[in-house]
Design a protein around this motif. Structure first.
Motif, PDB file in Angstrom:
ATOM      1  N   GLU A  68       0.805  -1.222   0.000  1.00  0.00           N
ATOM      2  CA  GLU A  68       0.000   0.000   0.000  1.00  0.00           C
ATOM      3  C   GLU A  68       0.837   1.270   0.000  1.00  0.00           C
ATOM      4  N   LEU A  69       2.119   1.152   0.384  1.00  0.00           N
ATOM      5  CA  LEU A  69       2.993   2.328   0.420  1.00  0.00           C
ATOM      6  C   LEU A  69       3.528   2.697  -0.963  1.00  0.00           C
ATOM      7  N   ILE A  70       3.264   1.853  -1.943  1.00  0.00           N
ATOM      8  CA  ILE A  70       3.705   2.144  -3.307  1.00  0.00           C
ATOM      9  C   ILE A  70       2.641   2.995  -3.979  1.00  0.00           C
ATOM     10  N   SER A  71       2.914   4.292  -4.060  1.00  0.00           N
ATOM     11  CA  SER A  71       1.951   5.250  -4.605  1.00  0.00           C
ATOM     12  C   SER A  71       2.694   6.487  -5.103  1.00  0.00           C
ATOM     13  N   PRO A  72       2.180   7.144  -6.156  1.00  0.00           N
ATOM     14  CA  PRO A  72       2.806   8.385  -6.633  1.00  0.00           C
ATOM     15  C   PRO A  72       2.798   9.487  -5.572  1.00  0.00           C
ATOM     16  N   ARG A  73       1.897   9.387  -4.602  1.00  0.00           N
ATOM     17  CA  ARG A  73       1.809  10.425  -3.568  1.00  0.00           C
ATOM     18  C   ARG A  73       2.579  10.060  -2.303  1.00  0.00           C
ATOM     19  N   ILE A  74       3.305   8.953  -2.342  1.00  0.00           N
ATOM     20  CA  ILE A  74       4.152   8.575  -1.198  1.00  0.00           C
ATOM     21  C   ILE A  74       5.594   8.464  -1.685  1.00  0.00           C
ATOM     22  N   ARG A  75       6.440   9.293  -1.127  1.00  0.00           N
ATOM     23  CA  ARG A  75       7.854   9.319  -1.527  1.00  0.00           C
ATOM     24  C   ARG A  75       8.719   8.855  -0.353  1.00  0.00           C
TER      25      ARG A  75
END
Length: 405
Positions: A68-75
């Motif tokens: 779930e931490l793989i997202s364009p809004r999570i760096r």
């Protein structure tokens, strides 16, 4: 050291004028530890993500992260591992070198944040150098400074060095100093909230709660999971139906004593009682035995019959997250007894408490005698059916506090 701090201040001031693009829907989470093994901070990130935030996480990227931490809004801004060639000298010298290295590394990561965050949420412990530089960043860039107190850094240091050690005293003063100057504090127990209050730090209690992935599994899911472990040669092929599955998670830190469990199992094994179930123990964490993928750990807890927790708490004020995950999977727990554990484990309701190996062995005999017909575990499991999960608790206790900034 004064020159280093002056240089750091100049860098910060320079970037203060360059970073004018503040985003009201951005946040930063700082974990001076392995991100993958910091579930509470991961869950904070996911909850903020659901609210539309862009999040930067600063920490060590050692173990596998939640999908779930793989997202364009999570760096993810990964901290550099502490090099082995710097691990020289006496303990005090080593601590100083490591602190300087971590300070520089943390400052670089803070500077790399694309948008000035609305707030920075920092995990404590560790306290040094995290609290110092995150506080400086927040004040220079006008971000809110939020501390999530999982425990105290100085009490963990004291396990090895004693309460009278100079480093321990300095760490305690730093924690109190910056805790008094934070914009918001969360903590994990009522006992810690009261203790922080004694030092002039106002905190809000937000108990750890399990992620939605922690659930009880049915027999078919359990059988498939065991088959998977057998295929991977993690466990031997035996008649699993006649055994009680026990699980314990360890980081092998000084606030855990696994010798208690080893001795208790020896006493249990030597007991001449044919009614006692055979035990299969799964030991997870920083060990060289069963190593599970992140997605398998919830399945393991949901498949087991009893959890074992040996966490002692360096401060007597924190609670073990591993027990929370077990409760999410409706898994009763035998837990080491310390002053505030009753805020989580209710004797004879969702688990049992012990103080030594003999007591633990007696608890195991009580729960595992006539295993297939013993109603005690079923009663405790039923009491955990409606155990609250993370999202419900976070919306009630945290969301409004962070959104009010």
């Amino acid at each position: 050291m004064i020159l280093i701090f002056l240089a750091i201040l100049i860098i910060f001031l320079t970037w203060k004028f360059l970073k004018t693009n503040k985003n009201s829907k951005s946040a930063c989470i700082v974990v001076l530890g392995d991100i993958g093994r910091s579930p509470r901070m991961n869950y904070h990130c996911l909850s903020l993500h659901k609210l539309g935030y862009s999040i930067t996480i600063i920490g060590y990227k050692e173990s596998e992260l939640m999908n779930e931490l793989i997202s364009p809004r999570i760096r993810i801004l990964a901290l550099s591992p502490y090099p082995k060639w710097l691990q020289i000298g006496a303990d005090l010298v080593q601590y100083g070198i490591k602190t300087i290295f971590l300070s520089i590394d943390l400052i670089i990561r803070l500077i790399q944040i694309n948008h000035v965050p609305k707030f920075v949420l920092v995990q404590n412990p560790p306290s040094i150098p995290t609290l110092i530089f995150v506080y400086m960043y927040c004040r220079l860039f006008n971000s809110k400074f939020v501390i999530d107190w999982h425990n105290y850094g100085h009490t963990i240091l004291a396990l090895k060095n004693g309460n009278q050690n100079l480093l321990v005293k300095i760490c305690k003063k730093i924690e109190i100093f910056f805790g008094q100057r934070s914009d918001l504090n969360f903590c994990v127990t009522k006992a810690m909230c009261q203790d922080l209050g004694n030092h002039g730090i106002k905190a809000k209690v937000f108990y750890d709660k399990p992620h939605e992935c922690f659930r009880r599994v049915d027999k078919r899911q359990k059988d498939l999971f065991i088959e998977k472990l057998v295929e991977k040669k993690m466990v031997k092929k035996i008649n699993w139906d006649c055994c009680a599955y026990l699980v314990s998670s360890s980081s092998w830190t000084q606030d855990e004593d696994f010798q208690i469990l080893i001795e208790a199992l020896k006493i249990y094994d030597n007991c001449d009682n044919s009614k006692l179930a055979k035990i299969v123990l799964f030991l997870t964490g920083k060990v060289n035995f069963v190593w599970l993928d992140p997605g398998d750990y919830p399945l393991l807890l949901g498949s087991c019959d009893l959890g074992i927790c040996l966490h002692k708490s360096s401060s007597d004020l924190d609670l073990p997250m591993k027990v929370v995950d077990m409760f999410g999977a409706q898994l009763p727990v035998c837990a080491y007894s310390f002053s505030c554990i009753s805020e989580l484990v209710k004797e004879n309701e969702n688990g049992l408490l012990f103080k030594n190996a003999q007591e633990l062995s007696e608890k195991l005999k009580f729960l595992l005698a006539d295993f297939n017909t013993n109603s005690e575990l079923d009663k405790m499991r039923k009491n955990l059916e409606n155990y609250p999960h993370w999202d419900d608790e976070w919306k009630t206790k945290v969301e409004n506090e962070l959104e009010s900034f």
